[in-house]
Design a protein around this motif. Structure first.
Motif, PDB file in Angstrom:
ATOM      1  N   UNK A   4      -3.211  10.749  13.824  1.00  0.00           N
ATOM      2  CA  UNK A   4      -2.019  11.437  13.338  1.00  0.00           C
ATOM      3  C   UNK A   4      -0.776  10.706  13.847  1.00  0.00           C
ATOM      4  N   UNK A   5      -0.050  10.108  12.914  1.00  0.00           N
ATOM      5  CA  UNK A   5       1.183   9.401  13.269  1.00  0.00           C
ATOM      6  C   UNK A   5       2.397  10.079  12.643  1.00  0.00           C
ATOM      7  N   UNK A  26      -6.586   2.248  10.281  1.00  0.00           N
ATOM      8  CA  UNK A  26      -7.741   2.591   9.454  1.00  0.00           C
ATOM      9  C   UNK A  26      -8.218   4.038   9.615  1.00  0.00           C
ATOM     10  N   UNK A  27      -7.917   4.677  10.723  1.00  0.00           N
ATOM     11  CA  UNK A  27      -8.353   6.064  10.928  1.00  0.00           C
ATOM     12  C   UNK A  27      -7.222   7.084  10.838  1.00  0.00           C
ATOM     13  N   UNK A  28      -6.039   6.608  10.539  1.00  0.00           N
ATOM     14  CA  UNK A  28      -4.881   7.501  10.465  1.00  0.00           C
ATOM     15  C   UNK A  28      -4.937   8.319   9.179  1.00  0.00           C
ATOM     16  N   UNK A  50      -4.278  -0.647   6.711  1.00  0.00           N
ATOM     17  CA  UNK A  50      -5.374  -0.042   5.945  1.00  0.00           C
ATOM     18  C   UNK A  50      -5.103   1.456   5.927  1.00  0.00           C
ATOM     19  N   UNK A  51      -4.786   1.985   4.764  1.00  0.00           N
ATOM     20  CA  UNK A  51      -4.446   3.403   4.638  1.00  0.00           C
ATOM     21  C   UNK A  51      -5.560   4.198   3.965  1.00  0.00           C
ATOM     22  N   UNK A  75       1.284  -3.097   2.237  1.00  0.00           N
ATOM     23  CA  UNK A  75      -0.077  -3.522   1.907  1.00  0.00           C
ATOM     24  C   UNK A  75      -0.478  -2.911   0.571  1.00  0.00           C
ATOM     25  N   UNK A  76      -1.541  -3.416   0.010  1.00  0.00           N
ATOM     26  CA  UNK A  76      -2.057  -2.863  -1.235  1.00  0.00           C
ATOM     27  C   UNK A  76      -2.510  -1.422  -1.083  1.00  0.00           C
ATOM     28  N   UNK A  77      -2.818  -1.008   0.133  1.00  0.00           N
ATOM     29  CA  UNK A  77      -3.260   0.364   0.397  1.00  0.00           C
ATOM     30  C   UNK A  77      -2.201   1.396   0.043  1.00  0.00           C
ATOM     31  N   UNK A  78      -0.935   1.011   0.063  1.00  0.00           N
ATOM     32  CA  UNK A  78       0.136   1.947  -0.268  1.00  0.00           C
ATOM     33  C   UNK A  78       0.062   2.387  -1.725  1.00  0.00           C
ATOM     34  N   UNK A  79      -0.453   1.521  -2.586  1.00  0.00           N
ATOM     35  CA  UNK A  79      -0.465   1.782  -4.022  1.00  0.00           C
ATOM     36  C   UNK A  79      -1.187   3.084  -4.370  1.00  0.00           C
ATOM     37  N   UNK A  80      -2.311   3.332  -3.741  1.00  0.00           N
ATOM     38  CA  UNK A  80      -3.099   4.537  -4.014  1.00  0.00           C
ATOM     39  C   UNK A  80      -2.306   5.807  -3.712  1.00  0.00           C
TER      40      UNK A  80
END
Length: 124
Positions: A4-5, A26-28, A50-51, A75-80
């Motif tokens: 949790x951030x 990766x675990x957030x 990594x989101x 990162x590309x992870x934001x797109x989702x």
């Protein structure tokens, strides 16, 4: 490990620089308001994040009130997550360079139409 951030740096108005490029995210699950109100931050490199564990809506208000933010790498992870979420980028008046992975530029422009002129492929 941190999961949790949410609001971790909220209101840190004098924070000018922060190296977040090597963070293991990766675990957030929650990043709501992570940098909200960090009015002095000028750039952030989130290109390695990594989101995959962040829940829908878990990025809300992330950059709200970052009035000095000029450059942002995503990162590309934001797109989702960014299409259905208000990242607060509209409250960053001097943000002129948002870098995203080259192969995802068109998809980011579709997901963030209000930021389209400021979106660029990383490395260009």
């Amino acid at each position: 490990r941190v999961n949790n951030m949410g609001e971790m740096f909220k209101g840190c108005r004098r924070l000018r620089a922060l190296n977040v490029s090597g963070w293991d995210t990766s675990r957030v699950e929650n990043m709501i308001g992570l940098f909200e109100g960090c009015a002095s931050l000028t750039s952030l490199d989130c290109s390695g994040w990594d989101l995959s564990s962040v829940s829908e809506g878990g990025l809300g208000r992330m950059f709200r009130g970052c009035r000095s933010l000029r450059r942002l790498k995503l990162s590309g992870s934001f797109l989702r997550l960014c299409a259905g979420c208000d990242l607060g980028l509209g409250t960053c008046p001097v943000l002129y360079d948002i870098q995203v992975p080259e192969g995802l530029l068109a998809a980011f422009r579709a997901a963030l139409p209000e930021c389209s002129p400021r979106l660029h492929a990383a490395g260009r």
